[in-house]
Design an enzyme around this catalytic site. Structure first.
Site, mmCIF file in Angstrom:
data_model
loop_
_atom_site.group_PDB
_atom_site.id
_atom_site.type_symbol
_atom_site.label_atom_id
_atom_site.label_comp_id
_atom_site.label_asym_id
_atom_site.label_seq_id
_atom_site.Cartn_x
_atom_site.Cartn_y
_atom_site.Cartn_z
ATOM 1 N N LYS A 36 22.681 72.721 -11.447
ATOM 2 C CA LYS A 36 21.759 72.292 -12.685
ATOM 3 C C LYS A 36 21.642 70.939 -12.769
ATOM 4 O O LYS A 36 22.426 70.182 -12.702
ATOM 5 C CB LYS A 36 22.818 72.776 -14.016
ATOM 6 N N LYS A 39 26.491 70.018 -11.179
ATOM 7 C CA LYS A 39 25.830 69.628 -12.507
ATOM 8 C C LYS A 39 25.629 68.000 -12.639
ATOM 9 O O LYS A 39 26.607 67.281 -12.326
ATOM 10 C CB LYS A 39 26.679 70.034 -13.623
HETATM 11 C C1 PBG Z 1 27.460 71.394 -22.186
HETATM 12 C C2 PBG Z 1 26.099 71.758 -21.546
HETATM 13 C C3 PBG Z 1 24.860 71.152 -21.602
HETATM 14 C C4 PBG Z 1 23.854 72.087 -21.071
HETATM 15 C C5 PBG Z 1 24.581 73.269 -20.824
HETATM 16 N N1 PBG Z 1 25.924 73.090 -21.180
HETATM 17 C C6 PBG Z 1 24.504 69.843 -21.955
HETATM 18 C C7 PBG Z 1 25.160 68.527 -21.346
HETATM 19 O O1 PBG Z 1 25.869 68.692 -20.184
HETATM 20 O O2 PBG Z 1 24.964 67.521 -21.998
HETATM 21 C C8 PBG Z 1 22.490 71.822 -20.957
HETATM 22 C C9 PBG Z 1 21.344 72.964 -20.811
HETATM 23 C C10 PBG Z 1 20.023 72.511 -21.139
HETATM 24 O O3 PBG Z 1 19.760 71.469 -21.240
HETATM 25 O O4 PBG Z 1 19.485 73.653 -21.320
HETATM 26 N N2 PBG Z 1 28.282 70.930 -21.378
#
Ligand code: PBG
Length: 329
Positions: free
Chosen positions: A254, A194
């Site tokens: 992601k 991520k």
């Molecule tokens: C929470 C999380 C996030 C997303 C999914 N889980 C945001 C972040 O890490 O700030 C983003 C998903 C999206 O942008 O569609 N940790």
């Protein structure tokens, strides 16, 4: 004239021939649909930053759940937006919390596979994915809370929990906690690779989880999410390897579109299902260009196909709803 012997256009001569040679197709079995459940609202409400996506109250979930099930989608990924936030995200592991109640409701009325996001950022007053101390986000203290959240989601009936906080050791910790409480059959989909991405903006608006707020000078997630300048073969692969070793059943990359090389590398290297999260910013970009008439709706399929071509087994996408509604998959 010396024509080439090989004429590639023979393969494209008509629709039937093109259908025969096209091998990458989107399928209903490929997509997982993210849903936002929110406390303190009476009716579903469109999310300002994500057109055609909604905040749902528990008693407003039935119609979206039937839409997914009637159109043969396999599952949903739940995000909670609670009314109460505090320093350690207590509302995240409340047995009667918004996600726990949503899981119970969905399981009561459908056979959809239910995945739940496991993170603190929607539940903390400072918007970070973990507990803060004077040095920033405290990794190991956060693990204890993630364990509690995961167990409470499993207790509610979640099929899979999906830790997204990028804390080191979170998969091992959650696997241990689930096993100890008898939830050996609850799976883990790890947000392994991520990135600290600028494409999460619309989600942070929807989930009310922008980092910052009170008592912190940390205005981003750079100390736990990966730098987007990282090479595909280095940190992302090590994160995935560690998560699989710690017991993740599904691994995730992601965002998706800016990281197709990472998806491909993960698929080539590991023998595990790879999920790719087509995030809110990827959705919002196309959605607004389509709404303004700048791009055809076909860009949805084209971009999701590119994620599949890169090697994703599961695509998490807000576009699932558009795809099923228009019978495109
Ligand atoms: C929470 C999380 C996030 C997303 C999914 N889980 C945001 C972040 O890490 O700030 C983003 C998903 C999206 O942008 O569609 N940790």
């Amino acid at each position: 004239m010396n024509f080439p012997k090989k004429r590639m256009r023979r393969l494209r001569k008509n629709k039937n021939l093109r259908n025969l040679v096209q091998k990458i197709r989107l399928n209903k079995n490929d997509v997982l649909y993210p849903i936002f459940v929110k406390e303190g609202i009476e009716e579903k409400k469109e999310i300002r930053s994500m057109k055609n996506q909604y905040h749902y109250p528990i008693n407003g979930l039935d119609s979206i759940v039937s839409l997914c099930e009637d159109n043969d989608l396999q599952g949903v990924l739940l995000f909670g937006v609670p009314s109460n936030k505090d320093q350690k995200g207590s509302s995240a592991f409340d047995d009667n919390g918004i996600v726990q109640r949503a899981v119970r409701r969905i399981k009561e009325i459908s056979n959809l596979a239910v995945f739940t996001d496991i993170c603190l950022c929607q539940y903390t007053s400072h918007g970070h994915c973990g507990i803060l101390d004077q040095n920033g986000v405290n990794n190991d203290k956060t693990l204890e809370i993630l364990n509690k959240i995961a167990v409470s989601h499993a207790e509610a009936g979640a099929d899979f929990v999906a830790p997204s906080g990028m804390m080191d050791g979170q998969v091992k910790s959650i696997r241990g906690a689930l096993d100890e409480k008898g939830y050996q059959n609850t799976g883990i989909m790890a947000y392994s690779a991520k990135f600290s991405s600028n494409f999460y903006g619309p989600f942070r608006d929807a989930a009310e989880c922008s980092p910052g707020g009170e008592k912190t000078n940390l205005s981003n997630r750079d100390t736990y999410q990966m730098d987007f300048k990282t090479e595909a073969s280095q940190q992302p692969m090590e994160e995935i390897r560690l998560d699989l070793e710690q017991g993740a059943d599904i691994t995730m990359v992601k965002p998706a579109l800016p990281y197709l090389d990472v998806i491909k590398e993960a698929k080539d290297r590991f023998n595990a299902p790879v999920a790719a999260y087509n995030v809110s910013g990827e959705y919002a970009m196309l959605k607004s260009a389509i709404n303004e008439g700048l791009l055809s709706e076909k860009v949805i399929e084209e971009s999701l196909i590119s994620i599949k071509r890169a090697g994703a087994d599961i695509i998490i996408t807000y576009f699932a709803k558009e795809l099923i509604k228009d019978g495109r998959i």
